[in-house]
Design a protein around this motif. Structure first.
Motif, PDB file in Angstrom:
ATOM      1  N   ASP A  38       7.057 -10.885   0.198  1.00  0.00           N
ATOM      2  CA  ASP A  38       5.785 -10.435  -0.380  1.00  0.00           C
ATOM      3  C   ASP A  38       5.865 -10.222  -1.895  1.00  0.00           C
ATOM      4  O   ASP A  38       6.925  -9.903  -2.444  1.00  0.00           O
ATOM      5  N   MET A  39       4.718 -10.466  -2.515  1.00  0.00           N
ATOM      6  CA  MET A  39       4.616 -10.363  -3.964  1.00  0.00           C
ATOM      7  C   MET A  39       3.186  -9.909  -4.239  1.00  0.00           C
ATOM      8  O   MET A  39       2.295 -10.707  -4.510  1.00  0.00           O
ATOM      9  N   GLY A  40       2.989  -8.572  -4.076  1.00  0.00           N
ATOM     10  CA  GLY A  40       1.627  -8.050  -4.084  1.00  0.00           C
ATOM     11  C   GLY A  40       1.262  -7.331  -5.365  1.00  0.00           C
ATOM     12  O   GLY A  40       2.092  -7.135  -6.253  1.00  0.00           O
ATOM     13  N   VAL A  41       0.024  -6.948  -5.440  1.00  0.00           N
ATOM     14  CA  VAL A  41      -0.476  -6.204  -6.590  1.00  0.00           C
ATOM     15  C   VAL A  41      -0.975  -4.832  -6.147  1.00  0.00           C
ATOM     16  O   VAL A  41      -1.174  -4.578  -4.967  1.00  0.00           O
ATOM     17  N   ALA A  42      -1.140  -3.947  -7.109  1.00  0.00           N
ATOM     18  CA  ALA A  42      -1.861  -2.696  -6.900  1.00  0.00           C
ATOM     19  C   ALA A  42      -2.998  -2.684  -7.906  1.00  0.00           C
ATOM     20  O   ALA A  42      -3.033  -3.521  -8.829  1.00  0.00           O
ATOM     21  N   PHE A  43      -3.932  -1.757  -7.735  1.00  0.00           N
ATOM     22  CA  PHE A  43      -5.116  -1.763  -8.583  1.00  0.00           C
ATOM     23  C   PHE A  43      -5.094  -0.600  -9.570  1.00  0.00           C
ATOM     24  O   PHE A  43      -4.717   0.509  -9.226  1.00  0.00           O
ATOM     25  N   PRO A  44      -5.488  -0.896 -10.797  1.00  0.00           N
ATOM     26  CA  PRO A  44      -5.443   0.118 -11.848  1.00  0.00           C
ATOM     27  C   PRO A  44      -6.578   1.129 -11.705  1.00  0.00           C
ATOM     28  O   PRO A  44      -7.520   0.909 -10.943  1.00  0.00           O
ATOM     29  N   GLU A  79      -4.173  -8.635  -0.732  1.00  0.00           N
ATOM     30  CA  GLU A  79      -3.815  -8.648  -2.155  1.00  0.00           C
ATOM     31  C   GLU A  79      -2.526  -7.884  -2.442  1.00  0.00           C
ATOM     32  O   GLU A  79      -1.780  -8.253  -3.344  1.00  0.00           O
ATOM     33  N   ASP A  80      -2.285  -6.826  -1.695  1.00  0.00           N
ATOM     34  CA  ASP A  80      -1.064  -6.052  -1.969  1.00  0.00           C
ATOM     35  C   ASP A  80       0.192  -6.725  -1.409  1.00  0.00           C
ATOM     36  O   ASP A  80       1.285  -6.169  -1.496  1.00  0.00           O
ATOM     37  N   HIS A  81       0.017  -7.940  -0.883  1.00  0.00           N
ATOM     38  CA  HIS A  81       1.174  -8.721  -0.416  1.00  0.00           C
ATOM     39  C   HIS A  81       1.251 -10.097  -1.072  1.00  0.00           C
ATOM     40  O   HIS A  81       2.342 -10.630  -1.252  1.00  0.00           O
ATOM     41  N   VAL A  82       0.092 -10.644  -1.415  1.00  0.00           N
ATOM     42  CA  VAL A  82       0.078 -12.009  -1.975  1.00  0.00           C
ATOM     43  C   VAL A  82      -0.450 -12.051  -3.411  1.00  0.00           C
ATOM     44  O   VAL A  82      -0.293 -13.039  -4.119  1.00  0.00           O
ATOM     45  N   GLY A  83      -1.044 -10.949  -3.863  1.00  0.00           N
ATOM     46  CA  GLY A  83      -1.819 -10.973  -5.107  1.00  0.00           C
ATOM     47  C   GLY A  83      -1.058 -11.380  -6.350  1.00  0.00           C
ATOM     48  O   GLY A  83      -1.650 -11.847  -7.323  1.00  0.00           O
ATOM     49  N   ALA A  84       0.269 -11.207  -6.359  1.00  0.00           N
ATOM     50  CA  ALA A  84       1.030 -11.471  -7.585  1.00  0.00           C
ATOM     51  C   ALA A  84       1.721 -12.827  -7.582  1.00  0.00           C
ATOM     52  O   ALA A  84       2.419 -13.148  -8.543  1.00  0.00           O
ATOM     53  N   VAL A  85       1.511 -13.637  -6.546  1.00  0.00           N
ATOM     54  CA  VAL A  85       2.275 -14.903  -6.503  1.00  0.00           C
ATOM     55  C   VAL A  85       1.972 -15.798  -7.701  1.00  0.00           C
ATOM     56  O   VAL A  85       2.886 -16.437  -8.251  1.00  0.00           O
ATOM     57  N   GLY A  86       0.707 -15.824  -8.114  1.00  0.00           N
ATOM     58  CA  GLY A  86       0.356 -16.662  -9.264  1.00  0.00           C
ATOM     59  C   GLY A  86       0.951 -16.135 -10.560  1.00  0.00           C
ATOM     60  O   GLY A  86       1.472 -16.899 -11.375  1.00  0.00           O
ATOM     61  N   GLY A 165       6.106  -6.555   8.275  1.00  0.00           N
ATOM     62  CA  GLY A 165       4.877  -6.743   7.501  1.00  0.00           C
ATOM     63  C   GLY A 165       3.910  -5.639   7.900  1.00  0.00           C
ATOM     64  O   GLY A 165       4.302  -4.646   8.517  1.00  0.00           O
ATOM     65  N   ASP A 166       2.649  -5.806   7.560  1.00  0.00           N
ATOM     66  CA  ASP A 166       1.634  -4.837   7.995  1.00  0.00           C
ATOM     67  C   ASP A 166       1.213  -5.197   9.413  1.00  0.00           C
ATOM     68  O   ASP A 166       1.025  -6.371   9.725  1.00  0.00           O
TER      69      ASP A 166
END
Lengths: 555, 555
Positions: A38-44, A79-86, A165-166
């Motif tokens: 996983d490569m996810g994001v968090a939100f600001p 998004e918290d698992h795939v959001g940062a792949v790009g 995973g989740d």
């Protein structure tokens, strides 16, 4: 030389909910081959990260060791698992592995960076496996609030690891594979070294409810609604979107999906075959011609996001559609902690329009996507692992989950971001601490969370900003008067004179008194000017602002 | 000339929870004599009001009509009812009326502005009344989460109005007067024109629980705790603080109160006699010498406030006391929407220290101070008013409460801040709209919420700030190069050159190309420079910053 070892290293998601990123390694210490899960994001948010677009895990350690990475695996398309792949693909240079629906979403994210579809390899579910360096990895279907969520069966020379995973234990998830205890028991029967497991709902004491329990209540609500119905949920919860749409369809209503994310998820579901049927939808243009009592909108923005469809509808007309008195607005969702104010803002705006708001406190309109405490116990009983490693949770969740595992007589280890665990022996042990943290995507640039940029923004927001310009001539004498500009501060303070006038007078006096020692030394001069401004502001308006001083010397 | 009328005008608290301020008037239109009920504050946040100290109702209308104000009445001592008395006293010049405990708190607030104690008149409860212009006002005791909360019996030539203040129906509130249905029925029996009534908990479907139901669970928890116990609650909930202290006392623990607000409230309770007994307390210095299993701290900060005792203890040592593994931390409170992140931060910090956290989801450790839906119905049945005017709630609460009243066959009117209601006739009607809103206390200055100051702060926080300095000589030619400073932005963008270098180069090019028409016109020049900076930043870092340009002309 030391023996080979199996390591686990969370870089995101252990000690927080969001930006999941977990690393497994096998090999000699410091030379392990690595896979990333996983490569996810968090939100600001305004409190801690104003102006930031996305929060990414700090993957400096992975970048330093990029030649050791054999794969990036994505368990599911949240998004918290795939959001940062790009945002991280070029930095890591490793291929991405996922099942079809998740791969579809990941490819869209990579495309935004001009990266081609071959960078993602589509995998079939267990019993299919893929060799990635020393690891053999299989995708083990499990239910969650998005299609094709998968646990991972990670076989290593040191034994089998299951990474959940989740997940939730749902035997009737409507879309995607059900929880199949026989399959999980089968995979586990030869012994599982470690179960690395979702902790989100460890404080929820009752067994979770199935996605299938939402349909009846929603169907009744929509059938009874006198006017237009709007329902919002998480765009990625394809089963829920389908349940909502079918409730509308059954009530003879035309369905209109609003919000890009929602249309994207339904498209991906259809493209990849995870959704075999879905009621006919109409465009928002066509929806405008349909009598409102025959219309149902399914929209994004269940968390109160200001730009999403829900917020726009609450504020007024959106794509030609306007809410009216007597309409019904359903939150088929729960509010994630921190989003309360945004959601409440929308509910009040809807109230002002006379719209009746229904949420999950009023009926069975939502179920969680995560396993509750009794479900976590069930999973441990099925898998019977030697070690339990709680992940995907704040510290309180990880601690509670560790205690739960220990109470069940198992080894549990509390590992937070940056804590590398050696899973090789009979007992897990901390191998090393890796420096990690958060990276901010800020506009088009990645910045470190601790490098002071965002701290400066917060300070300007709290204290306002005063700019001072002073020009010195060739002899280091002030040329003209000092000049002030203020931003984010009141124009008039206690003395009723314009604040800039008061500041400029005090600054001019300071310059008049300043000797050559100060006037020739930029640092001294700037410090002095800054001190004058802060003191004068404290007197006048009771605040100490941020101050930027520009000293121009005519050479 | 038109007849005299009775008006109701909310200036704060109707359409929000917080900063309560309600006005009643009687007399000829535009010449009514006025009384003000409550003068409260709301609390700022980073999202909407960064850097602000307190939010006050916009009382411009009252200031314009200050010669018509006969009294400011405070129903109880919660900050959202009494918090603004000090900040507004000089503006209004009207005497303040309250019962002894509330008056004690109000006097402390006035003292901060150097205003003497005589400005507050202490009132006895009903049947005592005070004549205030055309109004006769009595304080009618009712239970709430603070001592001496009172409804108001407001007699006017147009009939009797009952203003509930904040309340719950609690026959065993432990401290302060119980809900006395016979008293309220007695006061209402000759007919009540309008019931102006708290709406906070209109969405809570079950009857509220008494304060007395908290004791047993807390007592058991404290008795069973193996090590130190820390409990936090709202400082002003004197009954709760007493319940907590008695639970500790019963378990043989020494009690230590931490946090200024909490000590202040207990002092005021003792000074005014509302608290007749309280366990002996020890100072934090003495507490350090007591074995931790014999100690209980009762502390401020249940809402996660960063400077309060809870947050400080969660971060480390506070007044010489430090939490340890195995300690128990009780939230005898609920989290007010918007405060979730702060509270969760503390819980996670406590988790990191191995402290066991207990909250109201795990037992009967808290009750609300507001009347739930069935209690609101009970009150209407007892008072049997002609008109119901919901107050103290967001729009959604007021709307629901209005609908509830109408469903019970009464006239209900939804009035939000600024909407003046004429209550004289048989039907309430909107008389006028008054411009109102919010005032920010910012440092020592009051500023308007909409005057752009806070908007500028938010923009700096979201976008960063670039300062440009340009010097022009006597011939309007640039003298030297333009100069940039950045704050809240990354130092290096896409091109890998320092951002300020890129900006300065673009600005220099612009100046080089600029003709006399631009160079001689400050506005044109500033606009041009600003545009260049924003475009260059967009290219380099994907953000459009706030830009301040200073053009210095050597005369």
């Amino acid at each position: 030389m030391s023996a080979e070892r199996l390591i686990y290293l969370p870089l995101g998601g252990a000690g927080e909910i969001g930006m999941n990123c977990y690393v497994y390694g096998y090999g000699k210490p410091g030379k392990e081959r690595l896979i990333v899960v996983d490569m996810g994001v968090a939100f600001p948010d305004m409190d801690g990260s104003p102006g930031v677009d996305l929060i990414l895990p700090d993957i400096s350690w992975l970048i330093e060791n990029r030649n050791r990475i054999d794969a990036v695996i994505v368990t599911h398309a949240h998004e918290d698992h795939v959001g940062a792949v790009g945002h991280t693909f070029e930095q890591l240079g490793a291929r991405i592995y996922a099942r079809p629906f998740t791969a579809n979403i990941a490819r869209h994210k990579l495309a935004e960076y001009g990266i081609g579809p071959d960078s993602v390899k589509t995998c079939s579910p267990w019993p299919a496996t893929t060799q990635m360096g020393p690891f053999s990895v299989g995708f083990l279907p499990i239910s969650h609030s998005i299609p094709e969520s998968s646990g991972l069966v990670i076989d290593t020379p040191a034994g089998r690891v299951i990474h959940t995973g989740d997940f939730k234990l749902d035997e009737t998830p409507l879309v995607g594979e059900p929880w199949d205890p026989a399959l999980w028991a089968e995979v586990s029967k030869q012994g599982v070294k470690a179960l690395v497991v979702d902790s989100t709902n460890v404080f929820s004491r009752h067994a979770g409810r199935s996605e299938a329990t939402v349909g009846p209540a929603v169907t009744e609500l929509v059938a009874d609604a006198p006017n237009m119905v709007v329902a919002t949920t998480f765009a990625s919860n394809v089963a829920r979107v389908k349940t909502l749409a079918e409730a509308g369809d059954r009530a003879g209503r035309s369905i209109c999906l609003m919000g890009r994310a929602m249309r994207r998820m339904i498209e991906a579901s259809i493209e990849t075959g995870v959704l075999d049927s879905f009621p006919k939808v109409v465009s928002s243009e066509d929806a405008q011609g349909i009598p409102r009592e025959n219309l149902m909108l399914i929209v994004t923005g269940s968390q109160g996001e200001r730009r999403a469809a829900s917020a726009q509808l609450a504020r007024g007309k959106f794509h030609g559609i306007e809410l009216k008195e007597g309409d019904t607005f359903l939150f088929s969702s729960k509010t994630i902690p921190g989003n309360e104010k945004g959601v409440i803002r929308i509910i009040n705006q809807l109230s002002e329009q006379g719209v009746d708001v229904v949420d999950d406190s009023m009926g069975d309109y939502h179920v969680s996507g995560h396993a509750n405490r009794p479900d976590l116990e069930t999973l441990q009983d099925v898998v019977d692992p030697q070690i339990v490693v709680p992940m995907h949770g704040e510290h309180r969740h990880l601690r509670e989950h560790t205690k739960l595992s220990q109470a069940k007589g198992r080894q549990g280890i509390l590992s937070v971001n940056g804590m590398m665990i050696d899973l090789t022996g009979n007992e897990p042990k901390v191998a090393e601490y890796i420096e990690t943290g958060r990276t901010y995507l800020d506009g088009s640039v990645q910045i470190g969370a601790l490098d002071g940029i965002v701290r400066d923004r917060i300070r300007m927001a709290l204290n306002g900003h005063v700019l001072v310009t002073v020009i010195l001539d060739e002899d280091d004498d002030p040329l003209g008067e000092p000049w002030c500009e203020i931003k984010g501060l009141t124009e008039t303070g206690k003395s009723n004179a314009p604040l800039v006038d008061v500041l400029e007078e005090d600054l001019a006096q300071f310059l008049g008194r300043a000797g050559a020692k100060t006037l020739t030394d930029d640092d001294k001069l700037e410090d002095g000017l800054r001190r004058i401004v802060r003191q004068a502001c404290l007197n006048e308006i009771g605040k100490k602002p941020e101050v930027t001083v520009v000293v121009s010397r005519l050479a």
